[in-house]
Design a protein around this motif. Structure first.
Motif, PDB file in Angstrom:
ATOM      1  N   ALA A   1      45.479  40.927  45.480  1.00 32.60           N
ATOM      2  CA  ALA A   1      44.175  40.459  46.066  1.00 32.60           C
ATOM      3  C   ALA A   1      43.480  41.921  46.114  1.00 32.60           C
ATOM      4  O   ALA A   1      44.068  42.886  46.457  1.00 32.60           O
ATOM      5  N   VAL A   2      42.221  41.975  45.986  1.00 32.47           N
ATOM      6  CA  VAL A   2      41.462  43.200  46.035  1.00 32.47           C
ATOM      7  C   VAL A   2      40.120  42.586  46.877  1.00 32.47           C
ATOM      8  O   VAL A   2      39.461  41.565  46.840  1.00 32.47           O
ATOM      9  N   HIS A   3      39.764  43.417  47.891  1.00 26.10           N
ATOM     10  CA  HIS A   3      38.624  43.192  48.850  1.00 26.10           C
ATOM     11  C   HIS A   3      37.354  42.823  47.995  1.00 26.10           C
ATOM     12  O   HIS A   3      37.020  43.673  46.823  1.00 26.10           O
ATOM     13  N   PRO A   4      36.530  42.101  48.340  1.00 20.53           N
ATOM     14  CA  PRO A   4      35.427  41.556  47.597  1.00 20.53           C
ATOM     15  C   PRO A   4      34.486  42.788  47.126  1.00 20.53           C
ATOM     16  O   PRO A   4      33.836  42.916  46.303  1.00 20.53           O
ATOM     17  N   ASP A   5      34.184  43.724  48.375  1.00 19.82           N
ATOM     18  CA  ASP A   5      33.711  44.741  47.968  1.00 19.82           C
ATOM     19  C   ASP A   5      33.797  45.607  47.061  1.00 19.82           C
ATOM     20  O   ASP A   5      33.207  46.682  46.579  1.00 19.82           O
ATOM     21  N   TYR A   6      35.142  45.614  46.569  1.00 21.98           N
ATOM     22  CA  TYR A   6      35.682  46.580  45.715  1.00 21.98           C
ATOM     23  C   TYR A   6      35.871  45.944  44.331  1.00 21.98           C
ATOM     24  O   TYR A   6      36.528  46.671  43.514  1.00 21.98           O
ATOM     25  N   ARG A   7      35.457  44.746  44.030  1.00 24.95           N
ATOM     26  CA  ARG A   7      35.968  43.878  42.923  1.00 24.95           C
ATOM     27  C   ARG A   7      34.990  44.359  41.691  1.00 24.95           C
ATOM     28  O   ARG A   7      35.255  44.004  40.715  1.00 24.95           O
TER      29      ARG A   7
END
Length: 458
Positions: free
Chosen positions: A143-149
């Protein structure tokens, strides 16, 4: 436009792009995916990559994972706001995290085969992978934080590089296996050269809330050559061969190890209790066998009160061998009589014996001397007897059980650390040797004392 609206728009846009790419031949699609690579060989200093080894880091990883899985439909919302699986309770699972300015923004877990097996083995046939030499690890919980996708892989690629480096250099892993949504499988095939497992698509994968899944595998022994063939001549930010195999990122905090252990357990009694008894009811949901298997691993003071109690009387239940929390891979030399030294790889040890792999057959009941590199600065010399053989045909060596006749201080300190340490960090601290002071120094233990050495075979 709100954040939710922007996220929904990006999702629809990505779906439209994927549908358009589906009209291209496979080779063309793979070429497009490879042109989209953007791996920065010099990420910013405020990015840190490390093993999640504290309660706060693990909780941040599990919360990030929960939100990503819920938004993708791979799980229903949990009251805890976290996705914590039974596999996270095992010492054979390692969770990595990516942090920006101390805040967790990405995570991935590696599940090496342990007492619970793998999540995907319930849906996919791993017999062909198991038939090959080398350990297997399932890559999961990404998982990657939405702000860094939307930052071109600024978190994803460093996290994947750390995973690759950890598996190849620290986790004793040869084969990676994954179960991913069919929409994502071509990214793994085109960029990382995963090959699909037999069985192709599973329509309802229980571990992902019944979503469809595709299983795939990658042989890490062949990966460098594959990466070099495709990426070798490309610019640095497009060159996954240079990035994965040759580049060293100072952002990666590699594990510190005194001994040649191959896993990094982090679960103290307090952390286990928090995640599996308080935040979730993960332990209460385990079946009887898995409760017993957990107890066969965590046989130390402090763990008994937090582990799930057996739900039925143990009468008539087949006894389980004690499983080690720390796995090992120690190079060794065995000398029998006047023969030349033979190479061994020690994979289990105890106060009274050890198990090792030999590429050549060894005679049973033979006495000899072994020099074992327990760690870079800890070499032990012991007297041994070969007492048991298991594994491949004796014509090709295999796994052997050795009974100790004499030990030294380094051996006893290593055993004390492995048997008394709760986490990987404990192995870096000096451990008292009183618990193994009775290890054999001169008298030979009877060959029938099966508690003296680990069982042969794997």
């Amino acid at each position: 436009m709100s954040r939710i609206q922007r996220s929904s728009f990006r999702k629809r846009l990505h779906q439209a792009v994927r549908r358009a790419l589906n009209f291209l031949p496979t080779g063309w699609r793979f070429a497009v995916y490879r042109r989209m690579i953007d791996c920065d060989p010099a990420p910013p200093d405020n990015l840190q990559l490390k093993i999640a080894d504290t309660r706060d880091e693990l909780e941040a990883c599990f919360r990030l994972l929960h939100d990503a899985y819920v938004s993708s439909g791979f799980m229903k919302p949990h009251p805890s706001g976290m996705r914590v699986t039974q596999y996270h309770a095992l010492p054979t699972t390692t969770t990595l995290c990516a942090k920006i300015d101390g805040v967790v923004v990405g995570t991935i877990s590696m599940i090496r085969e342990g007492v619970f097996g793998f999540p995907l083995q319930a849906a996919f046939d791993l017999s062909e992978v198991r038939a090959k030499e080398g350990q297997i690890a399932e890559i999961s919980a990404l998982a990657v934080h939405p702000d860094y996708r939307k930052t071109g892989g600024a978190i994803l690629f460093p996290l994947m590089k750390f995973m690759y480096e950890y598996c190849t250099q620290y986790f004793d892993t040869r084969h990676l296996v994954i179960a991913v949504n069919p929409d994502k499988i071509e990214l793994y095939e085109s960029l990382l050269f995963f090959k699909r497992l037999r069985g192709n698509v599973v329509d309802q994968y229980d571990f992902a809330n019944g979503a469809p899944a595709v299983g795939a595998t990658l042989d890490l022994a062949h990966a460098p050559r594959l990466f070099e063939n495709v990426y070798g001549g490309r610019p640095p930010r497009k060159n996954l061969f240079r990035y994965f195999v040759q580049t060293r990122l100072p952002n990666i905090q590699t594990p510190r190890r005194r001994y040649h252990t191959t896993n990094d357990p982090v679960m103290t009694p307090e952390i286990l209790h928090h995640f599996f008894n308080v935040a979730t009811q993960g332990f209460a949901e385990l079946d009887e066998r898995r409760r017993l298997l957990l107890r066969s691993i965590y046989g130390l003071p402090g763990y008994d009160s937090v582990l799930p109690a057996p739900t039925a009387p143990l009468a008539g239940h087949h006894p389980l061998r004690r499983h080690q929390r720390f796995s090992l891979r120690c190079p060794a030399q065995l000398t029998l009589g006047q023969d030349s030294p033979l190479p061994l790889t020690v994979i289990e040890l105890s106060a009274g014996g050890f198990q090792a792999e030999s590429k050549v057959p060894l005679p049973l009941d033979a006495d000899g001397a072994a020099v074992i590199e327990l760690g870079r600065h800890d070499v032990s010399s012991v007297r041994v007897r070969v007492v048991r053989h298991g594994g491949p045909s004796s014509n090709y060596g295999g796994f052997y059980g050795f009974q100790l006749e004499e030990t030294d201080e380094r051996w006893r300190r290593c055993v004390a650390a492995l048997e008394g340490g709760q986490t990987a960090a404990d192995l870096m601290r000096p451990m008292p040797v009183a618990s193994v002071a009775s290890a054999p120094d001169t008298p030979r233990r009877a060959a029938s004392d099966r508690s003296a050495y680990p069982s042969a075979g794997r």
